[in-house]
Scaffold this motif. Structure first.
Motif, PDB file in Angstrom:
ATOM      1  N   GLY A   1       0.533  -1.565   0.226  1.00  0.00           N
ATOM      2  CA  GLY A   1      -0.526  -0.230  -0.034  1.00  0.00           C
ATOM      3  C   GLY A   1       1.213   1.414  -0.028  1.00  0.00           C
ATOM      4  O   GLY A   1       2.055   1.238   0.608  1.00  0.00           O
TER       5      GLY A   1
ATOM      6  N   ASP B   1      -4.931  -5.844   8.838  1.00  0.00           N
ATOM      7  CA  ASP B   1      -5.746  -6.293   8.815  1.00  0.00           C
ATOM      8  C   ASP B   1      -5.762  -7.379  10.736  1.00  0.00           C
ATOM      9  O   ASP B   1      -4.278  -7.352  11.812  1.00  0.00           O
TER      10      ASP B   1
ATOM     11  N   ASN C   1      -8.485   6.972  14.378  1.00  0.00           N
ATOM     12  CA  ASN C   1      -9.374   5.867  14.506  1.00  0.00           C
ATOM     13  C   ASN C   1      -9.371   5.256  15.526  1.00  0.00           C
ATOM     14  O   ASN C   1     -10.565   4.951  15.902  1.00  0.00           O
TER      15      ASN C   1
ATOM     16  N   GLU D   1      -3.643   0.646   5.695  1.00  0.00           N
ATOM     17  CA  GLU D   1      -5.040   0.548   4.787  1.00  0.00           C
ATOM     18  C   GLU D   1      -4.505  -0.451   4.590  1.00  0.00           C
ATOM     19  O   GLU D   1      -5.521  -1.734   4.043  1.00  0.00           O
TER      20      GLU D   1
ATOM     21  N   HIS E   1      -4.930  -2.127  -3.714  1.00  0.00           N
ATOM     22  CA  HIS E   1      -5.989  -1.623  -3.235  1.00  0.00           C
ATOM     23  C   HIS E   1      -6.059  -0.466  -4.229  1.00  0.00           C
ATOM     24  O   HIS E   1      -5.787   0.935  -3.653  1.00  0.00           O
TER      25      HIS E   1
ATOM     26  N   ASN F   1       0.550   5.689   7.849  1.00  0.00           N
ATOM     27  CA  ASN F   1      -1.201   5.681   6.798  1.00  0.00           C
ATOM     28  C   ASN F   1      -0.975   4.571   5.762  1.00  0.00           C
ATOM     29  O   ASN F   1      -1.714   4.415   5.113  1.00  0.00           O
TER      30      ASN F   1
ATOM     31  N   TYR G   1       0.958   5.934   1.345  1.00  0.00           N
ATOM     32  CA  TYR G   1       0.366   7.226   1.477  1.00  0.00           C
ATOM     33  C   TYR G   1       0.716   8.420   0.807  1.00  0.00           C
ATOM     34  O   TYR G   1       1.918   7.982   0.918  1.00  0.00           O
TER      35      TYR G   1
ATOM     36  N   SER H   1      -5.593  10.116   8.929  1.00  0.00           N
ATOM     37  CA  SER H   1      -5.977   8.860   9.635  1.00  0.00           C
ATOM     38  C   SER H   1      -5.334   9.513  11.077  1.00  0.00           C
ATOM     39  O   SER H   1      -5.203   9.565  12.090  1.00  0.00           O
TER      40      SER H   1
ATOM     41  N   SER I   1      -8.629   2.808  -2.771  1.00  0.00           N
ATOM     42  CA  SER I   1      -8.508   3.570  -2.212  1.00  0.00           C
ATOM     43  C   SER I   1      -7.344   4.641  -2.320  1.00  0.00           C
ATOM     44  O   SER I   1      -6.771   4.956  -2.007  1.00  0.00           O
ATOM     45  N   HIS I   2      -6.360   3.734  -3.558  1.00  0.00           N
ATOM     46  CA  HIS I   2      -4.708   4.983  -4.544  1.00  0.00           C
ATOM     47  C   HIS I   2      -5.911   5.517  -4.932  1.00  0.00           C
ATOM     48  O   HIS I   2      -4.992   6.906  -4.901  1.00  0.00           O
TER      49      HIS I   2
END
Length: 390
Positions: A9, A64, A389, A61, A328, A57, A11, A372, A331-332
């Motif tokens: 991912g 988990d 969050n 994303e 992802h 950040n 950011y 976030s 979201s990107h």
């Protein structure tokens, strides 16, 4: 046992500068930025973002609850560290809520740091197959306003989970690497801006690529025809192309066309983010994976990592079945779609805004930053981070 990239991912900050407007403000022909070095937009980090928050950040994303329990090694590659002693990895570990039985370290060698982290991660997974390693490449490139390097600034981070039986890419073991003590780019401890010998650095980048490529062919028995694409560390998007052109004639015409086409696809994200140092190569890889929809599983991708000073490495990865299901992409795309352009005057003001150099307390306005995870200020010489969050 296969070891490689299980998740990836990235950011970038929520604000950017248009490179044509920056060129005009500097009395430079815009094509020198948009065509000459191949940059369209440049991400700008507000004072509420640093290398720690960018990395956190980027990771937020993709992880988990299972990852939080299995990650037992966090490797933070950066040349924008916020402390000479404490690693950025320790901050990120806490901000993400990872289980405490973990190692956390910071790795530094200019733009090569994240690649070093990946190789460390592979060794750890080989010994601990049930573990996962979080590798981060996070940086803010700063050369100063009205400097020769200003157009190759940027800010952002890439996060990768390295594991056994990876779902995105298996990393092969034909790696070839090279070190030489040179001064093409450096940032002394007393300076918050980098120094660079641009022409020399470009020459060394190409020289390192040529040397490791020749050694790689000899060691692996592979050549350009075995590569679906080659991704490069991109201080600016034309740099990798200059290197690729030095070897492209080795390949048949159809292979040359494929490599050049895929190279351009691999630069799309970097063109609109700018230079993110340790994360640049992996942002290039991500751009290729997410923007080339017909990239088939089982193909081999070459990767050239270069960190000034200097260390270079060439290695390869093989895409795994159904790898696109684990990207992802949406979201990107949201990162790019929701960014706000700032004027040159606003950019210059943001660039000059820094934390107190004398250690004084400061409280920052985090409401203007949609991220976030943010930096909210400093208290007693300690940076204060907030995960909105939590």
């Amino acid at each position: 046992m296969k070891i490689g990239i299980d998740k990836i991912g990235f950011y970038a900050p929520h604000i950017y500068v248009d490179m044509e407007k920056l060129a005009e403000a500097r009395d430079i022909e815009p094509a020198k930025f948009t065509v000459g070095i191949g940059q369209s937009q440049m991400a700008v980090a507000p004072i509420t973002q640093d290398s720690v928050t960018l990395a956190a950040n980027a990771a937020l994303e993709i992880i988990d609850d299972e990852d939080r329990e299995k990650i037992d090694f966090v490797i933070f590659g950066s040349e924008s560290g916020i402390d000479h002693s404490k690693s950025g990895a320790v901050y990120v570990h806490q901000l993400l809520g990872l289980q405490p039985q973990a190692r956390a370290v910071e790795v530094k060698q200019a733009c090569y740091g994240a690649t070093a982290g990946i190789q460390m991660a592979k060794g750890h997974i080989a010994l601990n197959p049930e573990s996962k390693v979080l590798v981060l490449g996070s940086d803010i490139a700063r050369y100063g306003l009205n400097t020769a390097g200003e157009s190759t600034q940027g800010a952002g981070a890439v996060a990768m989970i390295i594991s056994a039986n990876p779902r995105i890419m298996e990393l092969e073991n034909h790696n070839v690497y090279l070190t030489n003590d040179i001064m093409d780019f450096w940032r002394p401890i007393y300076s918050d801006k980098a120094f660079v010998d641009g022409k020399f650095s470009n020459e060394q980048y190409i020289l390192f690529f040529n040397k490791v490529w020749e050694a790689f062919k000899s060691k692996s028995g592979l050549n350009l025809s075995d590569m679906e694409a080659i991704c490069y560390h991109l201080p600016y998007t034309k740099m990798g192309l200059k290197a690729l052109r030095t070897v492209i004639d080795e390949a048949p015409e159809e292979v040359r066309e494929r490599l050049l086409e895929n190279y351009q696809i691999s630069t799309q994200y970097n063109r609109n983010v700018g230079n993110i140092y340790t994360g640049s190569l992996y942002l290039s890889l991500l751009s290729l994976l997410e923007n080339k929809e017909d990239l088939k599983e089982g193909v081999r991708i070459g990767m050239f990592s270069y960190g000034s000073g200097a260390v270079g490495e060439f290695f390869t990865g093989v895409l795994q079945p159904n790898y696109r299901e684990h990207l992802h992409i949406e979201s990107h795309q949201r990162i790019f779609d929701t960014r706000k352009e700032v004027t040159i005057e606003e950019y210059e003001a943001i660039f000059e805004e820094t934390l107190p150099r004398d250690g004084a307390d400061i409280e920052l306005n985090i409401e203007q930053d949609p991220a976030s995870i943010v930096l909210s200020g400093t208290v007693d010489n300690k940076r204060q981070y907030v995960n909105k969050n939590s």
